[in-house]
Design a protein around this motif. Structure first.
Motif, PDB file in Angstrom:
ATOM      1  N   UNK A 107      15.871   8.609   0.921  1.00  0.00           N
ATOM      2  CA  UNK A 107      15.968   8.106   2.287  1.00  0.00           C
ATOM      3  C   UNK A 107      15.114   8.933   3.235  1.00  0.00           C
ATOM      4  N   UNK A 108      15.098  10.244   3.024  1.00  0.00           N
ATOM      5  CA  UNK A 108      14.247  11.103   3.849  1.00  0.00           C
ATOM      6  C   UNK A 108      12.771  10.808   3.614  1.00  0.00           C
ATOM      7  N   UNK A 109      12.402  10.599   2.358  1.00  0.00           N
ATOM      8  CA  UNK A 109      11.012  10.288   2.042  1.00  0.00           C
ATOM      9  C   UNK A 109      10.602   8.926   2.619  1.00  0.00           C
ATOM     10  N   UNK A 110      11.516   7.973   2.612  1.00  0.00           N
ATOM     11  CA  UNK A 110      11.208   6.638   3.120  1.00  0.00           C
ATOM     12  C   UNK A 110      11.208   6.564   4.635  1.00  0.00           C
ATOM     13  N   UNK A 111      11.800   7.562   5.295  1.00  0.00           N
ATOM     14  CA  UNK A 111      11.814   7.575   6.746  1.00  0.00           C
ATOM     15  C   UNK A 111      12.753   6.573   7.369  1.00  0.00           C
ATOM     16  N   UNK A 112      13.912   6.353   6.750  1.00  0.00           N
ATOM     17  CA  UNK A 112      14.870   5.392   7.318  1.00  0.00           C
ATOM     18  C   UNK A 112      15.600   6.046   8.486  1.00  0.00           C
ATOM     19  N   UNK A 113      16.026   5.280   9.473  1.00  0.00           N
ATOM     20  CA  UNK A 113      16.810   5.835  10.587  1.00  0.00           C
ATOM     21  C   UNK A 113      18.207   6.241  10.106  1.00  0.00           C
ATOM     22  N   UNK A 114      18.540   7.506  10.251  1.00  0.00           N
ATOM     23  CA  UNK A 114      19.782   8.032   9.682  1.00  0.00           C
ATOM     24  C   UNK A 114      21.023   7.436  10.332  1.00  0.00           C
ATOM     25  N   UNK A 115      20.970   7.184  11.619  1.00  0.00           N
ATOM     26  CA  UNK A 115      22.148   6.625  12.283  1.00  0.00           C
ATOM     27  C   UNK A 115      22.456   5.227  11.760  1.00  0.00           C
ATOM     28  N   UNK A 116      21.438   4.404  11.626  1.00  0.00           N
ATOM     29  CA  UNK A 116      21.637   3.059  11.090  1.00  0.00           C
ATOM     30  C   UNK A 116      22.065   3.112   9.635  1.00  0.00           C
ATOM     31  N   UNK A 117      21.445   3.998   8.872  1.00  0.00           N
ATOM     32  CA  UNK A 117      21.800   4.145   7.456  1.00  0.00           C
ATOM     33  C   UNK A 117      23.262   4.534   7.306  1.00  0.00           C
ATOM     34  N   UNK A 118      23.718   5.491   8.116  1.00  0.00           N
ATOM     35  CA  UNK A 118      25.119   5.921   8.049  1.00  0.00           C
ATOM     36  C   UNK A 118      26.067   4.803   8.457  1.00  0.00           C
ATOM     37  N   UNK A 119      25.689   4.043   9.489  1.00  0.00           N
ATOM     38  CA  UNK A 119      26.559   2.958   9.941  1.00  0.00           C
ATOM     39  C   UNK A 119      26.674   1.861   8.892  1.00  0.00           C
ATOM     40  N   UNK A 120      25.570   1.539   8.218  1.00  0.00           N
ATOM     41  CA  UNK A 120      25.604   0.495   7.196  1.00  0.00           C
ATOM     42  C   UNK A 120      26.429   0.919   5.986  1.00  0.00           C
ATOM     43  N   UNK A 121      26.508   2.212   5.727  1.00  0.00           N
ATOM     44  CA  UNK A 121      27.343   2.700   4.620  1.00  0.00           C
ATOM     45  C   UNK A 121      28.804   2.784   5.046  1.00  0.00           C
ATOM     46  N   UNK A 122      29.038   3.253   6.279  1.00  0.00           N
ATOM     47  CA  UNK A 122      30.409   3.478   6.737  1.00  0.00           C
ATOM     48  C   UNK A 122      31.194   2.186   6.899  1.00  0.00           C
ATOM     49  N   UNK A 123      30.529   1.101   7.303  1.00  0.00           N
ATOM     50  CA  UNK A 123      31.259  -0.150   7.550  1.00  0.00           C
ATOM     51  C   UNK A 123      31.922  -0.682   6.283  1.00  0.00           C
ATOM     52  N   UNK A 124      31.210  -0.910   5.175  1.00  0.00           N
ATOM     53  CA  UNK A 124      31.901  -1.369   3.961  1.00  0.00           C
ATOM     54  C   UNK A 124      32.793  -0.306   3.346  1.00  0.00           C
ATOM     55  N   UNK A 125      32.432   0.978   3.506  1.00  0.00           N
ATOM     56  CA  UNK A 125      33.281   2.042   2.967  1.00  0.00           C
ATOM     57  C   UNK A 125      34.642   2.055   3.663  1.00  0.00           C
ATOM     58  N   UNK A 126      34.667   1.793   4.958  1.00  0.00           N
ATOM     59  CA  UNK A 126      35.943   1.721   5.684  1.00  0.00           C
ATOM     60  C   UNK A 126      36.784   0.555   5.186  1.00  0.00           C
ATOM     61  N   UNK A 127      36.139  -0.562   4.923  1.00  0.00           N
ATOM     62  CA  UNK A 127      36.857  -1.730   4.398  1.00  0.00           C
ATOM     63  C   UNK A 127      37.468  -1.407   3.032  1.00  0.00           C
ATOM     64  N   UNK A 128      36.703  -0.719   2.168  1.00  0.00           N
ATOM     65  CA  UNK A 128      37.221  -0.341   0.851  1.00  0.00           C
ATOM     66  C   UNK A 128      38.374   0.645   0.996  1.00  0.00           C
TER      67      UNK A 128
END
Length: 242
Positions: A52-73
């Motif tokens: 993710x660091x090499x690809x230059x993804x926005x960390x805030x968006x990346x964290x939010x996209x992971x946290x949303x389904x993780x909260x549901x689980x």
């Protein structure tokens, strides 16, 4: 263009061959759900964070996209921890460990899935599907569905903003009425536009004519592909041995 599409288009991996990214990220996804959690999950998570660091993804968006389904689980882990018996609610043996393992696998799996989404524009994905000879009709229907979803998201946002400016959402009762009206109106809009898209498909003719417009040629970098295979093999070997 929403935030996910913008991040995918501006990623440093946006123009990389989709097959390369699928080999690495989907391979890591299958490793996360199939290998023993220790030491596989920490190793896979580390590789994904570096990628993710090499690809230059926005960390805030990346964290939010992971946290949303993780909260549901996480909300559904109760049956793995507690059981209802005639004596009451009791703690299941090894239940917390099982629940933590399930949650960890889901988080790491979502890290791989969302990284693929944040580095792969849909145009690149459609072009790659054509290049590997996916059925043209499948690619065509997928493209229409994607376009329809994007249109409905923009339409619903515009309708919600119009309601807020005209009526406001100050009280709970008014918010409920506004939401119900939005849902009913959006259903009519979705049905009408879906019928128009269907008629357009029938009038346009052969879906194979999309091949020239969707075709995107991205050469496979075989050194990288070989490195990804070695990396996956090392994770699998270390998890089995340890």
């Amino acid at each position: 263009m929403n935030a996910l599409e913008r991040a995918a288009a501006t990623s440093r991996w946006a123009t990389h061959n989709v097959g390369e990214k699928a080999l690495l990220l989907i391979g890591l996804l299958f490793c996360a759900i199939s290998l023993p959690p220790i030491p596989a999950l920490p190793s896979i998570a580390t590789v994904l964070l570096v990628a993710a660091w090499r690809a230059g993804v926005p960390w805030r968006l990346y964290s939010a996209l992971i946290a949303a389904p993780a909260s549901f689980v996480a909300l559904g882990l109760g049956p793995l921890i507690f059981a209802i018996t005639p004596q009451g609610i009791v703690l299941i043996d090894a239940g917390p460990i099982t629940a933590a393992t399930v949650l960890a696998r889901c988080i790491v799996g979502m890290m791989a899935t969302m990284l693929f989404a944040l580095t792969t524009p849909m145009a690149e994905l459609f072009g790659w599907m054509h290049s590997v000879r996916f059925p043209t009709s499948t690619v065509y229907v997928t493209a229409l569905t994607y376009r329809m979803i994007s249109t409905l998201i923009v339409t619903s946002r515009s309708m919600w903003e119009a309601q807020a400016q005209r009526l406001g959402h100050s009280s709970m009762s008014r918010w409920i009425r506004s939401s119900a009206g939005l849902a009913s109106s959006l259903f009519v809009v979705a049905f009408t536009r879906a019928r128009r898209l269907g008629e357009g498909v029938e009038l346009r003719g052969d879906p194979a004519t999309m091949y020239n417009t969707l075709r995107v040629i991205r050469p496979v970098r075989w050194w990288y592909a070989g490195g990804y295979v070695l990396l996956l093999s090392a994770i699998i070997a270390s998890s089995i041995v340890l």
